[in-house]
Design a protein around this motif. Structure first.
Motif, PDB file in Angstrom:
ATOM      1  N   THR A   1      45.549  37.913  40.683  1.00  0.00           N
ATOM      2  CA  THR A   1      46.553  37.918  39.614  1.00  0.00           C
ATOM      3  C   THR A   1      46.090  38.855  38.500  1.00  0.00           C
ATOM      4  OG1 THR A   1      47.120  35.616  40.105  1.00  0.00           O
ATOM      5  CG2 THR A   1      47.861  36.501  37.985  1.00  0.00           C
ATOM      6  N   GLU A   2      46.886  39.874  38.231  1.00  0.00           N
ATOM      7  CA  GLU A   2      46.570  40.807  37.141  1.00  0.00           C
ATOM      8  C   GLU A   2      46.663  40.078  35.799  1.00  0.00           C
ATOM      9  OE1 GLU A   2      45.624  43.871  36.818  1.00  0.00           O
ATOM     10  OE2 GLU A   2      45.592  44.522  38.904  1.00  0.00           O
ATOM     11  N   ALA A   3      45.579  40.111  35.029  1.00  0.00           N
ATOM     12  CA  ALA A   3      45.539  39.380  33.756  1.00  0.00           C
ATOM     13  C   ALA A   3      46.564  39.906  32.762  1.00  0.00           C
ATOM     14  CB  ALA A   3      44.135  39.476  33.149  1.00  0.00           C
ATOM     15  N   SER A   4      46.777  41.214  32.751  1.00  0.00           N
ATOM     16  CA  SER A   4      47.659  41.817  31.741  1.00  0.00           C
ATOM     17  C   SER A   4      49.132  41.625  32.053  1.00  0.00           C
ATOM     18  CB  SER A   4      47.353  43.314  31.605  1.00  0.00           C
ATOM     19  OG  SER A   4      47.469  43.954  32.866  1.00  0.00           O
ATOM     20  N   THR A   5      49.494  41.683  33.352  1.00  0.00           N
ATOM     21  CA  THR A   5      50.918  41.630  33.720  1.00  0.00           C
ATOM     22  C   THR A   5      51.314  40.351  34.447  1.00  0.00           C
ATOM     23  OG1 THR A   5      50.505  42.731  35.847  1.00  0.00           O
ATOM     24  CG2 THR A   5      50.944  44.149  33.919  1.00  0.00           C
ATOM     25  N   GLY A   6      50.316  39.640  35.007  1.00  0.00           N
ATOM     26  CA  GLY A   6      50.632  38.450  35.800  1.00  0.00           C
ATOM     27  C   GLY A   6      51.079  38.784  37.206  1.00  0.00           C
ATOM     28  N   ALA A   7      51.036  40.082  37.561  1.00  0.00           N
ATOM     29  CA  ALA A   7      51.474  40.521  38.891  1.00  0.00           C
ATOM     30  C   ALA A   7      50.483  40.041  39.955  1.00  0.00           C
ATOM     31  CB  ALA A   7      51.592  42.035  38.921  1.00  0.00           C
ATOM     32  N   LYS A   8      51.007  39.704  41.141  1.00  0.00           N
ATOM     33  CA  LYS A   8      50.186  39.242  42.259  1.00  0.00           C
ATOM     34  C   LYS A   8      49.890  40.420  43.187  1.00  0.00           C
ATOM     35  CE  LYS A   8      50.694  34.797  41.123  1.00  0.00           C
ATOM     36  NZ  LYS A   8      49.603  33.898  40.758  1.00  0.00           N
ATOM     37  N   ILE A   9      48.615  40.616  43.494  1.00  0.00           N
ATOM     38  CA  ILE A   9      48.208  41.720  44.360  1.00  0.00           C
ATOM     39  C   ILE A   9      47.409  41.164  45.529  1.00  0.00           C
ATOM     40  CG2 ILE A   9      46.855  43.853  44.488  1.00  0.00           C
ATOM     41  CD1 ILE A   9      47.272  44.171  41.480  1.00  0.00           C
ATOM     42  N   ARG A  10      47.824  41.555  46.733  1.00  0.00           N
ATOM     43  CA  ARG A  10      47.102  41.115  47.929  1.00  0.00           C
ATOM     44  C   ARG A  10      45.867  41.988  48.130  1.00  0.00           C
ATOM     45  NH1 ARG A  10      48.180  36.385  50.083  1.00  0.00           N
ATOM     46  NH2 ARG A  10      47.836  37.128  52.208  1.00  0.00           N
ATOM     47  N   ASP A  11      44.756  41.356  48.518  1.00  0.00           N
ATOM     48  CA  ASP A  11      43.514  42.102  48.740  1.00  0.00           C
ATOM     49  C   ASP A  11      42.735  41.412  49.856  1.00  0.00           C
ATOM     50  OD1 ASP A  11      41.562  43.982  48.461  1.00  0.00           O
ATOM     51  OD2 ASP A  11      40.859  43.333  46.493  1.00  0.00           O
ATOM     52  N   LYS A  12      41.711  42.116  50.357  1.00  0.00           N
ATOM     53  CA  LYS A  12      40.867  41.556  51.403  1.00  0.00           C
ATOM     54  C   LYS A  12      39.417  41.542  50.932  1.00  0.00           C
ATOM     55  CE  LYS A  12      43.734  43.368  55.186  1.00  0.00           C
ATOM     56  NZ  LYS A  12      44.180  42.096  55.757  1.00  0.00           N
ATOM     57  N   ILE A  13      38.696  40.503  51.292  1.00  0.00           N
ATOM     58  CA  ILE A  13      37.267  40.423  51.013  1.00  0.00           C
ATOM     59  C   ILE A  13      36.525  40.273  52.334  1.00  0.00           C
ATOM     60  CG2 ILE A  13      35.432  38.916  50.149  1.00  0.00           C
ATOM     61  CD1 ILE A  13      36.971  38.427  47.667  1.00  0.00           C
ATOM     62  N   GLU A  14      35.626  41.238  52.601  1.00  0.00           N
ATOM     63  CA  GLU A  14      34.725  41.092  53.746  1.00  0.00           C
ATOM     64  C   GLU A  14      33.562  40.263  53.211  1.00  0.00           C
ATOM     65  OE1 GLU A  14      32.055  40.775  55.897  1.00  0.00           O
ATOM     66  OE2 GLU A  14      31.420  42.856  55.626  1.00  0.00           O
ATOM     67  N   PHE A  15      33.496  39.013  53.650  1.00  0.00           N
ATOM     68  CA  PHE A  15      32.670  38.021  52.956  1.00  0.00           C
ATOM     69  C   PHE A  15      31.195  38.403  52.903  1.00  0.00           C
ATOM     70  CE2 PHE A  15      30.276  34.054  52.529  1.00  0.00           C
ATOM     71  CZ  PHE A  15      30.843  33.581  51.364  1.00  0.00           C
ATOM     72  N   GLN A  16      30.594  38.807  54.033  1.00  0.00           N
ATOM     73  CA  GLN A  16      29.164  39.120  54.037  1.00  0.00           C
ATOM     74  C   GLN A  16      28.872  40.306  53.110  1.00  0.00           C
ATOM     75  OE1 GLN A  16      27.501  39.933  57.894  1.00  0.00           O
ATOM     76  NE2 GLN A  16      25.400  39.836  57.161  1.00  0.00           N
ATOM     77  N   GLN A  17      29.725  41.302  53.162  1.00  0.00           N
ATOM     78  CA  GLN A  17      29.560  42.472  52.302  1.00  0.00           C
ATOM     79  C   GLN A  17      29.649  42.079  50.824  1.00  0.00           C
ATOM     80  OE1 GLN A  17      32.731  45.674  52.036  1.00  0.00           O
ATOM     81  NE2 GLN A  17      31.251  46.723  53.369  1.00  0.00           N
ATOM     82  N   PHE A  18      30.596  41.174  50.521  1.00  0.00           N
ATOM     83  CA  PHE A  18      30.798  40.724  49.140  1.00  0.00           C
ATOM     84  C   PHE A  18      29.588  39.936  48.634  1.00  0.00           C
ATOM     85  CE2 PHE A  18      32.447  37.549  46.077  1.00  0.00           C
ATOM     86  CZ  PHE A  18      32.926  38.421  45.101  1.00  0.00           C
ATOM     87  N   THR A  19      29.043  39.048  49.479  1.00  0.00           N
ATOM     88  CA  THR A  19      27.883  38.247  49.056  1.00  0.00           C
ATOM     89  C   THR A  19      26.634  39.120  48.907  1.00  0.00           C
ATOM     90  OG1 THR A  19      27.486  37.609  51.365  1.00  0.00           O
ATOM     91  CG2 THR A  19      28.721  36.064  49.984  1.00  0.00           C
ATOM     92  N   GLU A  20      26.520  40.150  49.741  1.00  0.00           N
ATOM     93  CA  GLU A  20      25.396  41.078  49.597  1.00  0.00           C
ATOM     94  C   GLU A  20      25.493  41.831  48.274  1.00  0.00           C
ATOM     95  OE1 GLU A  20      25.482  43.524  53.055  1.00  0.00           O
ATOM     96  OE2 GLU A  20      24.580  42.004  54.367  1.00  0.00           O
ATOM     97  N   LEU A  21      26.717  42.233  47.924  1.00  0.00           N
ATOM     98  CA  LEU A  21      26.939  42.910  46.643  1.00  0.00           C
ATOM     99  C   LEU A  21      26.583  41.980  45.483  1.00  0.00           C
ATOM    100  CD1 LEU A  21      28.146  45.240  44.903  1.00  0.00           C
ATOM    101  CD2 LEU A  21      30.369  44.112  45.148  1.00  0.00           C
ATOM    102  N   LEU A  22      26.971  40.715  45.598  1.00  0.00           N
ATOM    103  CA  LEU A  22      26.680  39.733  44.548  1.00  0.00           C
ATOM    104  C   LEU A  22      25.173  39.500  44.432  1.00  0.00           C
ATOM    105  CD1 LEU A  22      28.126  37.998  42.477  1.00  0.00           C
ATOM    106  CD2 LEU A  22      28.365  36.193  44.192  1.00  0.00           C
ATOM    107  N   SER A  23      24.480  39.445  45.560  1.00  0.00           N
ATOM    108  CA  SER A  23      23.022  39.255  45.548  1.00  0.00           C
ATOM    109  C   SER A  23      22.325  40.428  44.872  1.00  0.00           C
ATOM    110  CB  SER A  23      22.494  39.106  46.980  1.00  0.00           C
ATOM    111  OG  SER A  23      22.951  37.915  47.559  1.00  0.00           O
TER     112      SER A  23
END
Length: 471
Positions: free
Chosen positions: A341-363
């Motif tokens: 959800t875009e904070a400024s407009t409230g618009a909904k945007i579809r996206d994908k998260i590759e979970f392992q890649q995302f957790t590696e980035l977070l680490s």
């Protein structure tokens, strides 16, 4: 000096010093409370990360609108984590209110309010912070933090020790300021009595000038009608009369004028010595506070991921997982479809998260933030040697990256909650508390940046006007 001339000088000087307190001393007091708030949040994060205490589930429902005195009664050892977890959460919540919403001014900081602040500051005794403290809160928190340091990385142990030391130092500074403020408020009170009562048409100078007792009687007669709800402090009223008519009035008047004068040279020296880069380095330290918060989030989303995956696995799927683990074969990528959800407009945007890649980035982000969490660390010192413009650029870049991570984490939190059946929802680890804490940390970072930019802008304007800060 005549009594009337003395009164006029006192009133004039007090007005100037009130302005000085509001613009200088109380601004510094607010900064100290903000620093204490950051330190306490870091200690809480360390305890939560080690699962010694749990985040207060009712924290967001508690509406704080004033300073509150927290309980310090003893408790049984078996309830230590629960009791101290609640009390330090409430303590942090009040510090957040003080740092964000409370208006520090001479008008607001009355005698009762100062007393309340001092009592609140004693919730934990940072100066004598030991497991044998006679105070239940201090003793309990010291024991829990010792547990957090047990088998912890040296960086975590140093962070906890350094933070406790900072809490001690900043609380001392706060209490010194409050003591000085209390003394000054006595002179403010006396000046207001002089201004409001002595200049009132019903005040009889002729009667008041007869003796100390006569002036006290004349003040007391008019006080309720003129001063409204202001309390009548007999000791301070006696001081006023003795300053005007006592046998040692010259000595008393000189002492008052000395007490309330503004040391201009000290102010100018302070202005000249302002370290603008320190504003930015405080922001860097505040930014590093995201690390333990992201660590808690990483643990929770991994648990939620495992919950979702175990729910979707058939017998053959579970066998395949076991075989991959046995032969050290990497897991196939797992992709989650999320809605941002875009904070400024409230618009909904579809996206994908590759979970392992995302957790590696977070680490990687956690390790990076931890690298400059201590002033003595190489990374922190490297940042400190950079030009202010580069530090500001560094902060802006990392704040933006953290905000993007939080946006995805918010969407991922909603995804996990909506991906399990009703009977399994209680097993999903929600991120609402952690996301709020992350947001507050970024607000703190941005506040330090704003302080820096505000000071730079002020100096630029003064230079344009040809005004210099010189001792």
């Amino acid at each position: 000096m005549s009594d009337k001339a003395f009164s006029q000088q006192v009133i004039s000087t007090i007005d100037k010093k009130i302005e000085f307190y509001n613009k200088e001393i109380l601004v510094k007091l607010l900064e100290n409370y903000r620093l204490l708030h950051t330190c306490v949040k870091n200690l809480i994060d360390a305890l939560v990360q080690k699962s010694i205490i749990k985040p207060d589930p009712y924290k967001l429902e508690k509406k704080i609108s004033d300073i509150e005195i927290l309980p310090n009664e003893p408790f049984v050892d078996s309830e230590r984590a629960l009791v101290i977890g609640t009390r330090i959460s409430d303590y942090e919540g009040i510090l957040d209110f003080v740092s964000t919403y409370y208006k520090f001014s001479i008008e607001n900081l009355t005698f009762p309010k100062i007393k309340k602040f001092v009592e609140f500051n004693n919730t934990f005794n940072w100066h004598s912070f030991t497991v044998s403290s006679p105070f239940a809160n201090t003793r309990g928190l010291a024991i829990l933090l010792n547990e957090a340091k047990y088998n912890a990385p040296s960086m975590t142990v140093s962070m906890i020790n350094d933070t406790i030391s900072k809490c001690d130092k900043v609380t001392k500074n706060i209490n010194i300021t409050l003591k000085e403020l209390s003394d000054f408020q006595k002179e403010v009170y006396k000046a207001y009595v002089r201004k409001d009562i002595f200049e009132h048409p019903k005040f009889s100078e002729e009667k008041a000038n007869q003796s100390v007792e006569s002036e006290i009687a004349e003040i007391k007669k008019l006080f309720p009608g003129v001063m409204g709800k202001t309390p009548y402090y007999s000791a301070l009223i006696e001081e006023i009369a003795n300053e005007d008519l006592g046998p040692d009035k010259e000595k008393r008047q000189a002492a008052v004028l000395e007490k309330i004068k503004i040391n201009e040279s000290a102010v100018q020296k302070k202005e000249k010595q302002v370290d603008t880069k320190e504003y930015l380095m405080q922001a860097v330290l505040a930014l590093s506070g995201l690390a333990p918060q992201f660590e808690t989030v990483l643990t929770k989303i991994n648990e939620n991921h495992n919950l979702i995956q175990s729910k979707n696995l058939s017998f053959l799927g579970k066998l395949a997982v076991a075989l991959r683990k046995a032969f050290n074969i990497p897991e196939p990528p797992v992709i989650y479809n999320i809605t941002i959800t875009e904070a400024s407009t409230g618009a909904k945007i579809r996206d994908k998260i590759e979970f392992q890649q995302f957790t590696e980035l977070l680490s990687k982000k956690i390790n990076f933030l931890n690298s400059f969490a201590l002033r003595q660390s190489t990374a922190f010192q490297k940042i400190q040697t950079s030009q202010p413009e580069k530090i500001l650029e560094f902060l802006n870049k990392n704040v933006l990256e953290a905000q993007k991570l939080m946006t995805k984490l918010t969407a991922l939190d909603e995804f996990f909650k909506s991906s399990v059946s009703t009977d399994k929802k209680s097993f999903v680890k929600g991120l609402k508390m952690e996301l709020t804490t992350l947001k507050n940390t970024l607000i703190n970072v941005n506040q330090h940046k704003a302080d820096y930019l505000s000071y730079i802008e002020e100096q630029t304007q003064m230079q344009k006007l040809g005004i210099k800060n010189e001792a």
